[in-house]
Scaffold this motif. Structure first.
Motif, PDB file in Angstrom:
ATOM      1  N   GLN A 141     -29.925-101.380  -1.277  1.00  0.00           N
ATOM      2  CA  GLN A 141     -30.638-102.405  -0.359  1.00  0.00           C
ATOM      3  C   GLN A 141     -30.415-103.648  -0.239  1.00  0.00           C
ATOM      4  O   GLN A 141     -29.835-104.140   0.356  1.00  0.00           O
ATOM      5  N   SER A 142     -29.731-102.749  -1.674  1.00  0.00           N
ATOM      6  CA  SER A 142     -28.716-104.463  -1.835  1.00  0.00           C
ATOM      7  C   SER A 142     -27.361-104.650  -0.657  1.00  0.00           C
ATOM      8  O   SER A 142     -27.008-105.653  -0.530  1.00  0.00           O
ATOM      9  N   LEU A 143     -26.890-103.586  -0.162  1.00  0.00           N
ATOM     10  CA  LEU A 143     -25.576-103.141   0.752  1.00  0.00           C
ATOM     11  C   LEU A 143     -26.885-104.222   2.019  1.00  0.00           C
ATOM     12  O   LEU A 143     -26.511-104.686   2.956  1.00  0.00           O
ATOM     13  N   TYR A 144     -27.691-103.430   2.356  1.00  0.00           N
ATOM     14  CA  TYR A 144     -28.493-104.083   3.659  1.00  0.00           C
ATOM     15  C   TYR A 144     -28.883-105.335   3.862  1.00  0.00           C
ATOM     16  O   TYR A 144     -28.736-106.016   4.728  1.00  0.00           O
ATOM     17  N   GLU A 145     -28.823-106.134   2.454  1.00  0.00           N
ATOM     18  CA  GLU A 145     -29.219-107.714   2.586  1.00  0.00           C
ATOM     19  C   GLU A 145     -28.150-108.024   2.860  1.00  0.00           C
ATOM     20  O   GLU A 145     -28.007-109.211   2.727  1.00  0.00           O
ATOM     21  N   THR A 146     -27.430-107.373   1.629  1.00  0.00           N
ATOM     22  CA  THR A 146     -25.540-108.198   2.065  1.00  0.00           C
ATOM     23  C   THR A 146     -25.410-108.496   3.517  1.00  0.00           C
ATOM     24  O   THR A 146     -24.784-109.886   3.859  1.00  0.00           O
ATOM     25  N   VAL A 147     -25.237-107.028   4.503  1.00  0.00           N
ATOM     26  CA  VAL A 147     -25.217-107.248   5.772  1.00  0.00           C
ATOM     27  C   VAL A 147     -25.828-108.032   6.874  1.00  0.00           C
ATOM     28  O   VAL A 147     -25.299-108.611   7.506  1.00  0.00           O
ATOM     29  N   VAL A 153     -18.595-103.241   1.831  1.00  0.00           N
ATOM     30  CA  VAL A 153     -19.061-104.152   0.814  1.00  0.00           C
ATOM     31  C   VAL A 153     -19.087-104.248   0.086  1.00  0.00           C
ATOM     32  O   VAL A 153     -18.864-102.737  -1.027  1.00  0.00           O
ATOM     33  N   ASP A 154     -18.260-105.736  -0.570  1.00  0.00           N
ATOM     34  CA  ASP A 154     -17.825-105.405  -1.586  1.00  0.00           C
ATOM     35  C   ASP A 154     -17.948-106.722  -2.586  1.00  0.00           C
ATOM     36  O   ASP A 154     -18.186-107.971  -1.939  1.00  0.00           O
ATOM     37  N   GLU A 155     -19.340-107.087  -4.085  1.00  0.00           N
ATOM     38  CA  GLU A 155     -19.302-108.427  -4.719  1.00  0.00           C
ATOM     39  C   GLU A 155     -19.810-109.404  -4.093  1.00  0.00           C
ATOM     40  O   GLU A 155     -20.170-110.175  -3.248  1.00  0.00           O
ATOM     41  N   ALA A 156     -20.810-107.712  -3.138  1.00  0.00           N
ATOM     42  CA  ALA A 156     -22.192-109.035  -2.411  1.00  0.00           C
ATOM     43  C   ALA A 156     -21.215-109.310  -1.184  1.00  0.00           C
ATOM     44  O   ALA A 156     -22.274-110.313   0.018  1.00  0.00           O
ATOM     45  N   MET A 157     -20.752-109.293  -0.399  1.00  0.00           N
ATOM     46  CA  MET A 157     -20.500-109.528   0.586  1.00  0.00           C
ATOM     47  C   MET A 157     -19.084-108.073   1.651  1.00  0.00           C
ATOM     48  O   MET A 157     -19.064-107.648   0.697  1.00  0.00           O
ATOM     49  N   LEU A 158     -19.939-108.630   2.827  1.00  0.00           N
ATOM     50  CA  LEU A 158     -19.186-108.181   3.766  1.00  0.00           C
ATOM     51  C   LEU A 158     -17.682-108.635   3.720  1.00  0.00           C
ATOM     52  O   LEU A 158     -17.420-109.282   4.618  1.00  0.00           O
ATOM     53  N   LYS A 159     -16.589-106.797   4.438  1.00  0.00           N
ATOM     54  CA  LYS A 159     -15.303-107.941   3.648  1.00  0.00           C
ATOM     55  C   LYS A 159     -14.969-106.291   5.397  1.00  0.00           C
ATOM     56  O   LYS A 159     -15.334-105.597   5.297  1.00  0.00           O
ATOM     57  N   THR A 160     -13.126-106.961   5.368  1.00  0.00           N
ATOM     58  CA  THR A 160     -12.512-106.409   6.535  1.00  0.00           C
ATOM     59  C   THR A 160     -11.304-106.882   6.075  1.00  0.00           C
ATOM     60  O   THR A 160     -10.872-107.023   5.236  1.00  0.00           O
ATOM     61  N   ILE A 184     -13.264-109.089  15.435  1.00  0.00           N
ATOM     62  CA  ILE A 184     -13.943-109.016  14.515  1.00  0.00           C
ATOM     63  C   ILE A 184     -15.571-109.467  14.505  1.00  0.00           C
ATOM     64  O   ILE A 184     -16.564-108.596  14.355  1.00  0.00           O
ATOM     65  N   ALA A 185     -15.544-110.480  15.200  1.00  0.00           N
ATOM     66  CA  ALA A 185     -17.041-110.843  15.279  1.00  0.00           C
ATOM     67  C   ALA A 185     -18.001-109.641  16.502  1.00  0.00           C
ATOM     68  O   ALA A 185     -19.273-109.369  16.248  1.00  0.00           O
ATOM     69  N   ALA A 233      -5.124-107.263   2.454  1.00  0.00           N
ATOM     70  CA  ALA A 233      -5.852-107.620   1.137  1.00  0.00           C
ATOM     71  C   ALA A 233      -7.457-107.539   2.199  1.00  0.00           C
ATOM     72  O   ALA A 233      -7.871-107.657   3.658  1.00  0.00           O
ATOM     73  N   TRP A 234      -8.534-107.217   1.434  1.00  0.00           N
ATOM     74  CA  TRP A 234      -9.763-107.530   1.862  1.00  0.00           C
ATOM     75  C   TRP A 234     -10.545-108.776   2.027  1.00  0.00           C
ATOM     76  O   TRP A 234      -9.966-109.195   0.964  1.00  0.00           O
ATOM     77  N   HIS A 235     -10.953-109.978   3.101  1.00  0.00           N
ATOM     78  CA  HIS A 235     -11.274-110.324   3.271  1.00  0.00           C
ATOM     79  C   HIS A 235     -12.645-110.592   3.571  1.00  0.00           C
ATOM     80  O   HIS A 235     -13.255-110.044   4.624  1.00  0.00           O
ATOM     81  N   SER A 236     -13.402-111.105   3.113  1.00  0.00           N
ATOM     82  CA  SER A 236     -15.318-111.609   3.204  1.00  0.00           C
ATOM     83  C   SER A 236     -14.757-112.204   5.204  1.00  0.00           C
ATOM     84  O   SER A 236     -14.587-113.235   5.448  1.00  0.00           O
ATOM     85  N   VAL A 237     -16.027-111.469   5.870  1.00  0.00           N
ATOM     86  CA  VAL A 237     -16.087-111.916   6.572  1.00  0.00           C
ATOM     87  C   VAL A 237     -16.890-113.290   7.169  1.00  0.00           C
ATOM     88  O   VAL A 237     -16.761-114.317   8.512  1.00  0.00           O
ATOM     89  N   ASN A 238     -17.177-113.635   6.231  1.00  0.00           N
ATOM     90  CA  ASN A 238     -17.668-115.191   6.364  1.00  0.00           C
ATOM     91  C   ASN A 238     -17.051-116.611   5.866  1.00  0.00           C
ATOM     92  O   ASN A 238     -16.965-117.298   6.249  1.00  0.00           O
ATOM     93  N   ALA A 239     -15.818-115.884   5.461  1.00  0.00           N
ATOM     94  CA  ALA A 239     -14.347-116.377   4.738  1.00  0.00           C
ATOM     95  C   ALA A 239     -12.771-116.267   5.883  1.00  0.00           C
ATOM     96  O   ALA A 239     -12.138-116.119   5.058  1.00  0.00           O
TER      97      ALA A 239
END
Lengths: 222, 222
Positions: free
Chosen positions: A166-172, A21-28, A135-136, A117-123
DNA sequence: TCAAAAGTGTTAAGACTACACCCATGT
DNA sequence: ACATGGGTGTAGTCTTAACACTTTTGA
């Protein structure tokens, strides 16, 4: 050298969904393929299981090769065994997922890492093979498990503040939480403790730092 | 005919932990081995994944071959990939677990079935390979999942009484339940409905029969 | 009429949710 | 002194757990 069998054998690989989790995004972590098939597409880190290597050990090795990080959370996810998932030969993939801390991660130089590279799982970009499905599934498992275990703490670095958790949990989860309730819940689990130190970060009150208690792995709640 | 590869390939099998509940015991189907290795020991039903067959399809096929039952609950459990688990060659096993109804099960004649028998999971005989570990893992998953889903209903035949469901849950979990609370819980899930018929069984009040609602697969609760 | 399992509500305790203000710091 | 995020308690609602007697049937 070649190897001969009476019956056809599939190849077996492990693929690893490495979350952070980085920059408020879940990344892979993904690696761009430099050769066919799916040249230019992105793929999960992974590789063939050696004949004298446990499947779990293979996943650990791949993880260390890609991230240079050892001793992080790694769990078997699911085995993907559809016939046509690799156009070259029959390949069965045992998928794993790993959680690396938000901070303190350097991608290892060398090997494939130039294209990692890290990619946001939302994009997600265009993915090779059935890696979008993998990934899904990993994401599903991650969010489910974070609700009934302390798995989420595996994302935290050595020391962390309650707000960071907390902010981690909210992000995920994508859900906002009430600050007081979240803190009550987390502290009641009795798996973290104050370090005694504070974290100062800008023009506001410093935050207490916490760490995992010695004994703590992932605790199943309820 | 033989098959040649540049790199050594493991063999891949599926093994299936087939659970049922009978005589107030959780039981699993085992097959007594007639040849080495582990001659005389009992083993899970299973077999090699064919080169042109999905891994899931292989598990379904094995299940049908052993039990003659189709359309029953089947879920991938875990992949066992330690190097020495089969003394003959490197074999990676994708384990599944299946739930067959308490009643209405006839073991299929033929193939290995002559040596097939149900064993209580609390009194397992000597087991081949790492099959004891596989059964342990399956049991863990079964009991965990029965607490937060309607998985347990997959053990029930077409029509059943509430008391039958309760005694099934008690058998699997080893915990007694309060009758009123259990019924409230089960009915509140809104996944079963009265058939209208009654079941008369001895010198006492007949019980209402229920069935799963049309739409019902396994429902995750909460 | 007796034995055996089916069926049925209420209450108390605990868990969860919602909600607002003061504190410590840097600028 | 003000802006920023850190820290804290209580009351209402909902969920879960504990608990005992009446009903229907066959023998």
């Amino acid at each position: 050298m070649s190897y001969t069998y009476d019956y056809p054998h599939p190849a077996v690989t492990t693929d690893i969904v490495i979350f952070t989790v980085d920059e408020a995004m879940l990344k892979t972590l993904l690696i761009q393929r430099g050769s066919p098939p799916f040249e230019g597409s992105w793929a999960l880190p992974g590789g063939f299981v050696r004949i004298d290597e446990d499947v779990d050990a293979c996943a650990k090795r791949e993880l260390a090769e890609e991230t240079g990080v050892r001793d992080i959370y790694l769990e078997q996810l699911y085995t993907f065994g559809a016939v046509g998932r690799d156009p070259r030969e029959r390949v069965i993939s045992v998928a794993y997922f790993a959680l690396v801390p938000c901070r303190g991660l350097s991608l290892k130089a060398g090997t494939d890492a130039a294209n990692a590279a890290w990619h946001s799982v939302n994009a997600l970009p265009e993915l090779a093979f059935d890696h979008r499905d993998i990934i899904a599934k990993a994401r599903e498992r991650l969010t489910a498990k974070m609700e009934y275990s302390t798995l989420g703490l595996m994302f935290m670095p050595e020391e962390f503040t309650l707000s960071e958790v907390q902010s981690l949990y909210e992000t995920v989860s994508g859900q906002e939480q009430d600050k007081r309730n979240f803190r009550k819940w987390l502290l009641a689990l009795d798996v973290i403790e104050e370090t005694g130190a504070m974290k100062t970060a800008g023009a506001h009150r410093p935050a207490k730092l916490y760490r995992l208690k010695d004994t703590t792995g992932v605790v199943i709640i309820r």
